[in-house]
Design an enzyme around this catalytic site. Sequence first.
Site, PDB file in Angstrom:
ATOM      1  N   TYR A 161       6.167   9.891  13.651  1.00  0.00           N
ATOM      2  CA  TYR A 161       5.833  10.889  14.678  1.00  0.00           C
ATOM      3  C   TYR A 161       4.392  11.357  14.493  1.00  0.00           C
ATOM      4  O   TYR A 161       3.616  11.430  15.457  1.00  0.00           O
ATOM      5  CB  TYR A 161       6.817  12.054  14.531  1.00  0.00           C
ATOM      6  CG  TYR A 161       6.503  13.304  15.306  1.00  0.00           C
ATOM      7  CD1 TYR A 161       6.944  13.471  16.620  1.00  0.00           C
ATOM      8  CD2 TYR A 161       5.815  14.364  14.711  1.00  0.00           C
ATOM      9  CE1 TYR A 161       6.677  14.643  17.315  1.00  0.00           C
ATOM     10  CE2 TYR A 161       5.554  15.533  15.392  1.00  0.00           C
ATOM     11  CZ  TYR A 161       5.983  15.673  16.704  1.00  0.00           C
ATOM     12  OH  TYR A 161       5.721  16.834  17.384  1.00  0.00           O
ATOM     13  N   LYS A 165       1.055  11.234  16.990  1.00  0.00           N
ATOM     14  CA  LYS A 165       0.285  12.415  17.384  1.00  0.00           C
ATOM     15  C   LYS A 165      -1.201  12.265  17.005  1.00  0.00           C
ATOM     16  O   LYS A 165      -2.077  12.825  17.672  1.00  0.00           O
ATOM     17  CB  LYS A 165       0.896  13.674  16.765  1.00  0.00           C
ATOM     18  CG  LYS A 165       2.296  13.985  17.297  1.00  0.00           C
ATOM     19  CD  LYS A 165       2.281  14.232  18.803  1.00  0.00           C
ATOM     20  CE  LYS A 165       3.615  14.743  19.316  1.00  0.00           C
ATOM     21  NZ  LYS A 165       3.572  15.051  20.760  1.00  0.00           N
TER      22      LYS A 165
HETATM   23  N1  LIG Z   1       8.607  22.358  18.133  1.00  0.00           N
HETATM   24  C1  LIG Z   1       7.603  22.186  17.293  1.00  0.00           C
HETATM   25  O1  LIG Z   1       7.597  22.748  16.191  1.00  0.00           O
HETATM   26  C2  LIG Z   1       6.426  21.319  17.667  1.00  0.00           C
HETATM   27  C3  LIG Z   1       5.399  21.205  16.736  1.00  0.00           C
HETATM   28  C4  LIG Z   1       4.320  20.401  17.029  1.00  0.00           C
HETATM   29  C5  LIG Z   1       4.230  19.752  18.251  1.00  0.00           C
HETATM   30  N2  LIG Z   1       5.255  19.873  19.144  1.00  0.00           N
HETATM   31  C6  LIG Z   1       5.097  19.139  20.411  1.00  0.00           C
HETATM   32  O2  LIG Z   1       5.315  20.016  21.495  1.00  0.00           O
HETATM   33  C7  LIG Z   1       5.848  19.289  22.613  1.00  0.00           C
HETATM   34  C8  LIG Z   1       7.107  19.965  23.121  1.00  0.00           C
HETATM   35  O3  LIG Z   1       8.071  19.925  22.072  1.00  0.00           O
HETATM   36  P1  LIG Z   1       9.384  20.859  22.012  1.00  0.00           P
HETATM   37  O4  LIG Z   1       9.391  21.509  20.694  1.00  0.00           O
HETATM   38  O5  LIG Z   1       9.496  21.672  23.243  1.00  0.00           O
HETATM   39  O6  LIG Z   1      10.502  19.719  21.962  1.00  0.00           O
HETATM   40  P2  LIG Z   1      11.837  19.541  22.771  1.00  0.00           P
HETATM   41  O7  LIG Z   1      12.586  18.457  22.084  1.00  0.00           O
HETATM   42  O8  LIG Z   1      12.523  20.874  22.960  1.00  0.00           O
HETATM   43  O9  LIG Z   1      11.311  19.034  24.196  1.00  0.00           O
HETATM   44  C9  LIG Z   1      10.840  17.733  24.423  1.00  0.00           C
HETATM   45  C10 LIG Z   1      11.333  17.293  25.786  1.00  0.00           C
HETATM   46  O10 LIG Z   1      10.836  15.973  26.073  1.00  0.00           O
HETATM   47  C11 LIG Z   1      11.846  15.312  26.809  1.00  0.00           C
HETATM   48  N3  LIG Z   1      11.732  13.851  26.742  1.00  0.00           N
HETATM   49  C12 LIG Z   1      11.940  13.076  25.641  1.00  0.00           C
HETATM   50  N4  LIG Z   1      11.862  11.781  25.988  1.00  0.00           N
HETATM   51  C13 LIG Z   1      11.588  11.731  27.315  1.00  0.00           C
HETATM   52  C14 LIG Z   1      11.403  10.663  28.230  1.00  0.00           C
HETATM   53  N5  LIG Z   1      11.501   9.387  27.843  1.00  0.00           N
HETATM   54  N6  LIG Z   1      11.145  10.966  29.524  1.00  0.00           N
HETATM   55  C15 LIG Z   1      11.084  12.271  29.917  1.00  0.00           C
HETATM   56  N7  LIG Z   1      11.247  13.322  29.086  1.00  0.00           N
HETATM   57  C16 LIG Z   1      11.512  13.047  27.795  1.00  0.00           C
HETATM   58  C17 LIG Z   1      13.149  15.781  26.142  1.00  0.00           C
HETATM   59  O11 LIG Z   1      14.271  15.553  26.973  1.00  0.00           O
HETATM   60  C18 LIG Z   1      12.865  17.234  25.846  1.00  0.00           C
HETATM   61  O12 LIG Z   1      13.362  18.089  26.858  1.00  0.00           O
HETATM   62  C19 LIG Z   1       6.068  17.866  22.102  1.00  0.00           C
HETATM   63  O13 LIG Z   1       4.987  17.042  22.472  1.00  0.00           O
HETATM   64  C20 LIG Z   1       6.117  18.043  20.604  1.00  0.00           C
HETATM   65  O14 LIG Z   1       5.773  16.856  19.927  1.00  0.00           O
HETATM   66  C21 LIG Z   1       6.341  20.637  18.887  1.00  0.00           C
END
Ligand SMILES: NC(=O)c1ccc[n+]([C@@H]2O[C@H](COP(=O)([O-])OP(=O)(O)OC[C@H]3O[C@@H](n4cnc5c(N)ncnc54)[C@H](O)[C@@H]3O)[C@@H](O)[C@H]2O)c1
Length: 255
Positions: A161, A165
């Site tokens: 992952y 990123k």
């Molecule tokens: N939560 C954290 O601590 C964190 C930290 C660093 C970065 N991020 C980044 O923030 C962003 C949002 O993450 P989040 O925490 O809300 O995660 P989350 O898992 O709650 O949301 C991610 C969403 O992406 C959707 N998704 C996945 N595959 C897909 C596809 N093939 N087509 C369409 N939609 C798809 C999922 O259904 C989900 O609703 C992401 O890019 C994640 O990498 C999150």
Amino acid sequence: MAWSVGAGLEGKGVIVTGAAGGIGQAVARAFDTTGARVMAVDLDQAKLDELIVGLGGRGHIGVAADLRIISSHDALVERARRELGNVYVLANLAAVLRRRSSLEEITEDDWDFQHDINLKSAFFLCRAAGKAMVAQGHGGRIITFASQGWWTGGFGGSVVYAASKGGIVSMTRGLARTFGPHRITVNAVSPGQVNTPMLVTGLAPAMYEAMKEQTPLGHVAEPDELAGTVVFLASDHARYITGATINVSGGFLMY
Ligand SMILES: NC(=O)c1ccc[n+]([C@@H]2O[C@H](COP(=O)([O-])OP(=O)(O)OC[C@H]3O[C@@H](n4cnc5c(N)ncnc54)[C@H](O)[C@@H]3O)[C@@H](O)[C@H]2O)c1
């Protein structure tokens, strides 16, 4: 241009992917309050419908799509242009994280699955949206999502992952160079830890506590604490920022 406190997003078309996720929902709600029109994209139509019903503004749509189907991207962007009236912002949050407790456990499918959605789909969707923005001729905003992992290499079995990123940060800089002459900015938001299913799924509680302790602001972010940065990058106020990676980690990282 006269200075105004407003975001300048009234009536602007905004595509939010990963919109049913923890941060995505908060981002969609934040854009709603600016008067923008949101196309919320994620895998599950029922969750998107629930999100759209909960928004106060008008003209939003929820579209279920698997973004790994690259051939669908042009039609998705065209639908946004048609139904929202224009496409000014792409906020691309859709991503997946598969934790593995050792390197040996990581399969080729783990690599492909995470890179397909996190990086490959991100690139092609940014390209499709950028092309539409260029054709419209009114500039635009592309906002990608990195993670603290781009810098640290990831915690809790997330090296694959983290690599995806890292690709997002490089790609964001490259796209910023390409689209800059068209007044389209391209920036990455890089969260630290955010209280969503992605963070906590499969994460050892001790690791969660350790990361919290190393965060000077003393808590794991709530999704709303990321949404303001996304709206800022989309706003008129950020019009001279491009190619940046905005660290929103509560001080977990400092750069
Ligand atoms: N939560 C954290 O601590 C964190 C930290 C660093 C970065 N991020 C980044 O923030 C962003 C949002 O993450 P989040 O925490 O809300 O995660 P989350 O898992 O709650 O949301 C991610 C969403 O992406 C959707 N998704 C996945 N595959 C897909 C596809 N093939 N087509 C369409 N939609 C798809 C999922 O259904 C989900 O609703 C992401 O890019 C994640 O990498 C999150």
